[in-house]
Design an enzyme around this catalytic site. Structure first.
Site, PDB file in Angstrom:
ATOM      1  N   TYR A 147      25.989  16.423 -25.802  1.00 48.97           N
ATOM      2  CA  TYR A 147      26.796  15.928 -24.678  1.00 48.97           C
ATOM      3  C   TYR A 147      25.978  15.000 -23.774  1.00 48.97           C
ATOM      4  CZ  TYR A 147      30.167  15.885 -20.841  1.00 48.97           C
ATOM      5  OH  TYR A 147      31.052  15.483 -19.871  1.00 48.97           O
ATOM      6  N   GLU A 154      27.351   6.412 -23.619  1.00 47.01           N
ATOM      7  CA  GLU A 154      28.603   5.837 -23.122  1.00 47.01           C
ATOM      8  C   GLU A 154      28.358   5.029 -21.843  1.00 47.01           C
ATOM      9  OE1 GLU A 154      31.699   8.773 -22.678  1.00 47.01           O
ATOM     10  OE2 GLU A 154      31.139   9.766 -24.546  1.00 47.01           O
TER      11      GLU A 154
END
Length: 221
Positions: A147, A154
């Site tokens: 994550y 991102e």
């Protein structure tokens, strides 16, 4: 009637999970193979097709939650899927200039490892009613690393796309126009980056809570 619905639900979700699993497995294989053979600059080109359809298929998971096919709350799945789709279509697909960035590799590898584990876990649960304990542990533990690496990738890719948004004015609407409306995609991206600040720790905390519950439940069974 309820029994028939339950059977069709399990068949559908089994097919769905294993189909998307195959897509993500292909993404992982192609990304690692390309990294080894030609470097990070070629990773996006190698994985584009399976990546686009495998991640876009996740839109169905929002529908699954809305109609009650799965118990996952839409409030948790919607932001995760939306952010990924934005990065995939709104950044990588829309701005080819950043497709050779090294963060593309960390992004697709983080995503694919996470999804290979997740879809195989749910695929086994729907098909056989349970999954191996080691897979359950992976399902609720690999996000501890994947994550942060995925989110960092991102954010980094959105940030690196900002100059190209500003220069190209892609998806932006300038005044004057017949709608008397203006829109700047660049500032939308800045706003989305801002959402990552409170959103990331919130979702990470949610997943930590889910991990604690799942592992405690597995230990007691």
């Amino acid at each position: 009637m309820a029994g028939i619905f339950s059977i069709f639900r399990r068949i559908y979700l089994t097919i769905y999970n294993w189909t998307v699993f195959i897509g993500w497995l292909q993404v992982f294989y192609l990304s690692v193979k390309t990294l080894k053979e030609s470097g990070h600059e070629d990773v996006y080109a190698a994985v584009e097709k399976p990546l686009l359809w495998a991640q876009s298929a996740a839109v169905l998971e929002i529908l699954h939650g809305l109609i009650g096919l799965v118990r996952s709350p839409v409030s948790a799945t919607l932001p995760q899927i939306s952010s990924r789709l934005y990065v995939l279509w709104g950044i990588l697909w829309s701005f080819p200039e950043i497709r050779t960035h090294f963060l593309v590799s960390s992004l697709v590898i983080s995503w694919s490892i996470t999804e290979i584990i997740r879809y195989s876990f749910f695929g086994l649960k729907e098909a056989f009613g349970s999954a191996p304990s080691w897979l359950l542990w992976l399902r609720y533990s690999t996000f501890l690393i994947m994550y942060p690496t995925g989110i960092s990738s991102e954010v980094g890719l959105i940030y690196n796309a900002l100059p190209y948004m500003k220069e190209s004015l892609k998806y932006s609407i300038r005044m004057p126009n017949k709608w008397n409306f203006s829109f700047d995609y660049y500032y939308l991206a800045l706003g989305i980056l801002g959402v990552y600040v409170p959103g990331t720790p919130h979702l990470y905390g949610y997943m930590l809570g889910q991990r604690k519950k799942a592992l405690a439940r597995a230990k007691s069974e």
